[in-house]
Design a protein around this motif. Structure first.
Motif, PDB file in Angstrom:
ATOM      1  N   ALA A  72       0.830  -1.203   0.000  1.00  0.00           N
ATOM      2  CA  ALA A  72       0.000   0.000   0.000  1.00  0.00           C
ATOM      3  C   ALA A  72       0.867   1.257   0.000  1.00  0.00           C
ATOM      4  CB  ALA A  72      -0.933  -0.008   1.220  1.00  0.00           C
ATOM      5  N   ALA A  73       1.940   1.244   0.791  1.00  0.00           N
ATOM      6  CA  ALA A  73       2.835   2.396   0.845  1.00  0.00           C
ATOM      7  C   ALA A  73       3.508   2.621  -0.505  1.00  0.00           C
ATOM      8  CB  ALA A  73       3.888   2.179   1.929  1.00  0.00           C
ATOM      9  N   ALA A  74       3.894   1.520  -1.165  1.00  0.00           N
ATOM     10  CA  ALA A  74       4.508   1.645  -2.485  1.00  0.00           C
ATOM     11  C   ALA A  74       3.523   2.230  -3.486  1.00  0.00           C
ATOM     12  CB  ALA A  74       4.996   0.282  -2.955  1.00  0.00           C
ATOM     13  N   SER A  75       2.257   1.803  -3.406  1.00  0.00           N
ATOM     14  CA  SER A  75       1.230   2.340  -4.306  1.00  0.00           C
ATOM     15  C   SER A  75       1.015   3.826  -4.067  1.00  0.00           C
ATOM     16  CB  SER A  75      -0.088   1.582  -4.108  1.00  0.00           C
ATOM     17  OG  SER A  75       0.038   0.237  -4.499  1.00  0.00           O
ATOM     18  N   ASP A  76       0.970   4.236  -2.796  1.00  0.00           N
ATOM     19  CA  ASP A  76       0.798   5.651  -2.464  1.00  0.00           C
ATOM     20  C   ASP A  76       1.948   6.479  -3.032  1.00  0.00           C
ATOM     21  OD1 ASP A  76      -1.522   5.096  -1.102  1.00  0.00           O
ATOM     22  OD2 ASP A  76      -0.570   5.022   0.870  1.00  0.00           O
ATOM     23  N   THR A  77       3.163   5.957  -2.914  1.00  0.00           N
ATOM     24  CA  THR A  77       4.330   6.663  -3.446  1.00  0.00           C
ATOM     25  C   THR A  77       4.229   6.810  -4.957  1.00  0.00           C
ATOM     26  OG1 THR A  77       5.737   5.819  -1.665  1.00  0.00           O
ATOM     27  CG2 THR A  77       6.840   6.613  -3.649  1.00  0.00           C
ATOM     28  N   VAL A  80       1.272  11.467 -10.473  1.00  0.00           N
ATOM     29  CA  VAL A  80       0.485  12.703 -10.560  1.00  0.00           C
ATOM     30  C   VAL A  80       1.398  13.896 -10.823  1.00  0.00           C
ATOM     31  CG1 VAL A  80      -0.942  14.308  -9.234  1.00  0.00           C
ATOM     32  CG2 VAL A  80      -1.463  11.873  -9.191  1.00  0.00           C
ATOM     33  N   SER A  81       2.558  13.918 -10.162  1.00  0.00           N
ATOM     34  CA  SER A  81       3.499  15.020 -10.401  1.00  0.00           C
ATOM     35  C   SER A  81       4.054  14.964 -11.820  1.00  0.00           C
ATOM     36  CB  SER A  81       4.639  14.987  -9.380  1.00  0.00           C
ATOM     37  OG  SER A  81       5.467  13.852  -9.567  1.00  0.00           O
ATOM     38  N   TYR A  82       4.309  13.757 -12.324  1.00  0.00           N
ATOM     39  CA  TYR A  82       4.759  13.617 -13.708  1.00  0.00           C
ATOM     40  C   TYR A  82       3.704  14.164 -14.675  1.00  0.00           C
ATOM     41  CZ  TYR A  82       8.652  10.463 -12.472  1.00  0.00           C
ATOM     42  OH  TYR A  82       9.804   9.914 -11.974  1.00  0.00           O
ATOM     43  N   LEU A  83       2.432  13.806 -14.423  1.00  0.00           N
ATOM     44  CA  LEU A  83       1.357  14.222 -15.325  1.00  0.00           C
ATOM     45  C   LEU A  83       1.243  15.746 -15.371  1.00  0.00           C
ATOM     46  CD1 LEU A  83      -0.857  13.105 -17.169  1.00  0.00           C
ATOM     47  CD2 LEU A  83      -2.411  13.133 -15.211  1.00  0.00           C
ATOM     48  N   TYR A  84       1.424  16.383 -14.221  1.00  0.00           N
ATOM     49  CA  TYR A  84       1.388  17.844 -14.198  1.00  0.00           C
ATOM     50  C   TYR A  84       2.536  18.422 -15.025  1.00  0.00           C
ATOM     51  CZ  TYR A  84       2.027  22.622 -12.662  1.00  0.00           C
ATOM     52  OH  TYR A  84       2.208  23.982 -12.652  1.00  0.00           O
ATOM     53  N   ARG A  85       3.713  17.813 -14.928  1.00  0.00           N
ATOM     54  CA  ARG A  85       4.860  18.315 -15.691  1.00  0.00           C
ATOM     55  C   ARG A  85       4.655  18.139 -17.193  1.00  0.00           C
ATOM     56  NH1 ARG A  85       9.404  15.574 -11.713  1.00  0.00           N
ATOM     57  NH2 ARG A  85       8.722  16.666  -9.828  1.00  0.00           N
ATOM     58  N   TYR A  86       4.069  17.012 -17.581  1.00  0.00           N
ATOM     59  CA  TYR A  86       3.758  16.826 -19.004  1.00  0.00           C
ATOM     60  C   TYR A  86       2.775  17.898 -19.470  1.00  0.00           C
ATOM     61  CZ  TYR A  86       5.779  12.130 -18.416  1.00  0.00           C
ATOM     62  OH  TYR A  86       6.611  11.071 -18.155  1.00  0.00           O
ATOM     63  N   THR A  87       1.749  18.144 -18.656  1.00  0.00           N
ATOM     64  CA  THR A  87       0.750  19.155 -19.010  1.00  0.00           C
ATOM     65  C   THR A  87       1.381  20.525 -19.147  1.00  0.00           C
ATOM     66  OG1 THR A  87      -0.948  17.899 -17.814  1.00  0.00           O
ATOM     67  CG2 THR A  87      -1.446  20.197 -18.324  1.00  0.00           C
ATOM     68  N   ARG A  88       2.263  20.860 -18.228  1.00  0.00           N
ATOM     69  CA  ARG A  88       2.945  22.157 -18.267  1.00  0.00           C
ATOM     70  C   ARG A  88       3.820  22.276 -19.508  1.00  0.00           C
ATOM     71  NH1 ARG A  88       6.422  23.448 -13.082  1.00  0.00           N
ATOM     72  NH2 ARG A  88       7.676  21.787 -14.027  1.00  0.00           N
ATOM     73  N   LEU A  89       4.494  21.172 -19.873  1.00  0.00           N
ATOM     74  CA  LEU A  89       5.353  21.164 -21.062  1.00  0.00           C
ATOM     75  C   LEU A  89       4.539  21.432 -22.328  1.00  0.00           C
ATOM     76  CD1 LEU A  89       8.037  20.487 -22.573  1.00  0.00           C
ATOM     77  CD2 LEU A  89       7.273  18.100 -22.553  1.00  0.00           C
TER      78      LEU A  89
END
Length: 214
Positions: free
Chosen positions: A52-57, A63-72
């Motif tokens: 569960a901890a690995a999934s949360d990480t 999610v942070s990657y997806l935001y960076r792609y969107t910003r790019l």
């Protein structure tokens, strides 16, 4: 030839004919859907604490990657406009679609920003003439915001290209997968937004103890 498989398939076909007696309903597509329903996969086993901890990480990272792609991708559109950042666009799109003129604080919180960050975005948009502020009729100490004619014109010109950015961000997900992702992300937003609005200054230990254990 696998006769065991054929016998099993015939047994399913006979059961299907009994369950769906109408001849015009006995099609391959109907049989496939019926068979899929009969062969539901077993429920997944509960995750162990480490899993569960690995999934949360991974959720946090992806999610942070997806935001960076969107910003790019967004930068390719914004660079040819009066806007400076993706934040400028999100502030303006809220004003464009808002049913009423929000206060500065409301607009900043809708964008999930701290006051200092949001104030800087608003200062930039006011200076560029894309938005304007006016006194709140109910509270002269508060300012409300709206798009200027220039701001509306800029947004209407950008929206077709930003829609293309959104399509790119959605990638190769199917329509059903996109709906599922929207549902899951909305569920996370509904969990986190009250924390941001009411308890964001609390310690991490407090949030873990009093929020996650509810």
């Amino acid at each position: 030839m696998n006769y065991q498989f054929l016998r099993q398939l015939l047994e399913y076909a006979e059961t299907f004919e009994r369950d769906v007696p109408a001849t015009d309903e006995q099609t391959v597509d109907k049989f496939a859907a019926w068979l899929l329903n009969q062969r539901k996969p077993p429920a997944p086993e509960p995750q162990r604490a480490g899993e569960a901890a690995a999934s949360d990480t991974l959720i946090s990272i992806m999610v942070s990657y997806l935001y960076r792609y969107t910003r790019l991708y967004s930068k390719k559109v914004i660079d040819d406009s009066p806007l400076t950042t993706l934040d400028d666009f999100t502030y303006l799109i809220i004003l464009l679609k808002a049913e009423h003129s929000p206060t500065k604080t409301e607009l900043i919180e809708l964008n999930i920003h701290e006051k200092t960050t949001g104030t800087e975005v608003l200062r930039r948009l006011l200076a560029s003439g894309l938005i304007e502020q006016f006194d709140d009729p109910a509270d002269r100490r508060s300012k409300r915001l709206k798009l200027t004619d220039q701001g509306r014109s800029v947004m209407l010109s950008l929206m077709p290209r930003m829609s293309q950015v959104a399509t790119l961000v959605g990638g190769t997900l199917t329509a059903d997968e996109k709906q599922q992702l929207v549902h899951l992300l909305s569920k996370l937003h509904q969990f986190h937004n009250p924390i941001f609005l009411q308890e964001r200054h609390e310690s991490l230990d407090h949030l873990l103890d009093h929020i996650l254990k509810k």
